[in-house]
Design a protein around this motif. Structure first.
Motif, PDB file in Angstrom:
ATOM      1  N   UNK A 294       0.835  -1.204   0.000  1.00 50.19           N
ATOM      2  CA  UNK A 294       0.000   0.000   0.000  1.00 50.19           C
ATOM      3  C   UNK A 294       0.871   1.256   0.000  1.00 50.19           C
ATOM      4  N   UNK A 295       1.966   1.221   0.753  1.00 48.20           N
ATOM      5  CA  UNK A 295       2.881   2.365   0.784  1.00 48.20           C
ATOM      6  C   UNK A 295       3.531   2.564  -0.589  1.00 48.20           C
ATOM      7  N   UNK A 296       3.979   1.480  -1.213  1.00 51.78           N
ATOM      8  CA  UNK A 296       4.617   1.573  -2.536  1.00 51.78           C
ATOM      9  C   UNK A 296       3.634   2.056  -3.597  1.00 51.78           C
ATOM     10  N   UNK A 297       2.362   1.710  -3.427  1.00 56.84           N
ATOM     11  CA  UNK A 297       1.349   2.145  -4.399  1.00 56.84           C
ATOM     12  C   UNK A 297       0.926   3.588  -4.147  1.00 56.84           C
ATOM     13  N   UNK A 298       1.351   4.147  -3.036  1.00 60.90           N
ATOM     14  CA  UNK A 298       1.001   5.527  -2.719  1.00 60.90           C
ATOM     15  C   UNK A 298      -0.371   5.665  -2.073  1.00 60.90           C
ATOM     16  N   UNK A 299      -0.942   4.562  -1.651  1.00 66.50           N
ATOM     17  CA  UNK A 299      -2.272   4.591  -1.037  1.00 66.50           C
ATOM     18  C   UNK A 299      -2.206   5.137   0.381  1.00 66.50           C
ATOM     19  N   UNK A 300      -1.140   4.809   1.110  1.00 66.16           N
ATOM     20  CA  UNK A 300      -0.996   5.312   2.477  1.00 66.16           C
ATOM     21  C   UNK A 300       0.301   6.103   2.598  1.00 66.16           C
ATOM     22  N   UNK A 301       0.351   6.934   3.630  1.00 72.80           N
ATOM     23  CA  UNK A 301       1.530   7.761   3.893  1.00 72.80           C
ATOM     24  C   UNK A 301       2.534   6.947   4.712  1.00 72.80           C
ATOM     25  N   UNK A 302       3.798   7.378   4.732  1.00 76.13           N
ATOM     26  CA  UNK A 302       4.811   6.657   5.525  1.00 76.13           C
ATOM     27  C   UNK A 302       4.450   6.583   7.014  1.00 76.13           C
ATOM     28  N   UNK A 303       3.824   7.616   7.549  1.00 79.86           N
ATOM     29  CA  UNK A 303       3.439   7.583   8.961  1.00 79.86           C
ATOM     30  C   UNK A 303       2.393   6.487   9.199  1.00 79.86           C
ATOM     31  N   UNK A 304       1.461   6.346   8.262  1.00 79.44           N
ATOM     32  CA  UNK A 304       0.441   5.300   8.374  1.00 79.44           C
ATOM     33  C   UNK A 304       1.083   3.913   8.262  1.00 79.44           C
ATOM     34  N   UNK A 305       2.087   3.785   7.384  1.00 81.24           N
ATOM     35  CA  UNK A 305       2.799   2.515   7.250  1.00 81.24           C
ATOM     36  C   UNK A 305       3.481   2.147   8.562  1.00 81.24           C
ATOM     37  N   UNK A 306       4.135   3.128   9.193  1.00 81.18           N
ATOM     38  CA  UNK A 306       4.809   2.861  10.478  1.00 81.18           C
ATOM     39  C   UNK A 306       3.801   2.448  11.549  1.00 81.18           C
ATOM     40  N   UNK A 307       2.619   3.084  11.554  1.00 79.61           N
ATOM     41  CA  UNK A 307       1.592   2.722  12.529  1.00 79.61           C
ATOM     42  C   UNK A 307       1.097   1.294  12.300  1.00 79.61           C
ATOM     43  N   UNK A 308       0.886   0.915  11.030  1.00 81.16           N
ATOM     44  CA  UNK A 308       0.440  -0.436  10.710  1.00 81.16           C
ATOM     45  C   UNK A 308       1.519  -1.475  11.039  1.00 81.16           C
ATOM     46  N   UNK A 309       2.781  -1.119  10.813  1.00 87.12           N
ATOM     47  CA  UNK A 309       3.880  -2.018  11.129  1.00 87.12           C
ATOM     48  C   UNK A 309       3.998  -2.223  12.635  1.00 87.12           C
ATOM     49  N   UNK A 310       3.844  -1.140  13.398  1.00 85.18           N
ATOM     50  CA  UNK A 310       3.902  -1.253  14.846  1.00 85.18           C
ATOM     51  C   UNK A 310       2.734  -2.110  15.372  1.00 85.18           C
ATOM     52  N   UNK A 311       1.563  -1.911  14.781  1.00 90.21           N
ATOM     53  CA  UNK A 311       0.373  -2.687  15.193  1.00 90.21           C
ATOM     54  C   UNK A 311       0.587  -4.162  14.860  1.00 90.21           C
ATOM     55  N   UNK A 312       1.175  -4.477  13.713  1.00 90.75           N
ATOM     56  CA  UNK A 312       1.394  -5.870  13.314  1.00 90.75           C
ATOM     57  C   UNK A 312       2.413  -6.557  14.216  1.00 90.75           C
ATOM     58  N   UNK A 313       3.404  -5.805  14.661  1.00 89.32           N
ATOM     59  CA  UNK A 313       4.427  -6.390  15.515  1.00 89.32           C
ATOM     60  C   UNK A 313       3.999  -6.474  16.973  1.00 89.32           C
ATOM     61  N   UNK A 314       2.945  -5.809  17.343  1.00 89.03           N
ATOM     62  CA  UNK A 314       2.496  -5.820  18.743  1.00 89.03           C
ATOM     63  C   UNK A 314       1.843  -7.136  19.122  1.00 89.03           C
TER      64      UNK A 314
END
Length: 125
Positions: free
Chosen positions: A105-125
């Protein structure tokens, strides 16, 4: 008019026959589900069900009906918990899959880098 009553009684007899078969199958299934009853008692109940079907089914329902309901309830609860566990096992995605889909989604430009970091943190939690 006679054909109507013949048909009516055929339906009544068919209903009671199907109801009896349902009771009979429930009794036989309960016999094999019961872990406390010995094999000899199970065989004796089966013999009674073969030779005196209506009477023995009625006696079984009266004598062992409460335990029959409890065993059925336990079987339903066990099946439900196994189904829920299977659904949780199949439906959940691994953190790596979640991060990969967020990266796509980040590579496609659908989400912003901040949103990607939030999703990554949520996935690792």
């Amino acid at each position: 008019m006679n054909d109507f009553w013949d048909f009516f009684w055929l339906m009544v007899y068919s209903f009671f026959f199907v109801a009896y078969l349902m009771v009979l199958f429930q009794v036989v299934a309960d016999l094999f589900r019961d872990r406390e009853l010995s094999g000899w008692w199970k065989a004796l109940w089966i013999l009674f069900l073969i030779f005196l079907p209506f009477l023995s089914a009625l006696i079984y329902l009266i004598a062992r009906g409460r335990g029959m309901a409890e065993r059925q309830s336990e079987a339903v609860m066990r099946a439900r918990s196994e189904t829920d566990a299977y659904i949780r096992d199949v439906a959940t995605t691994s953190p790596a899959d979640q991060i990969a889909s967020a990266k796509a989604l980040l590579d496609a430009g659908t989400i912003a880098p901040a949103e990607f970091e939030r999703l990554k943190t949520k996935a690792l939690a």
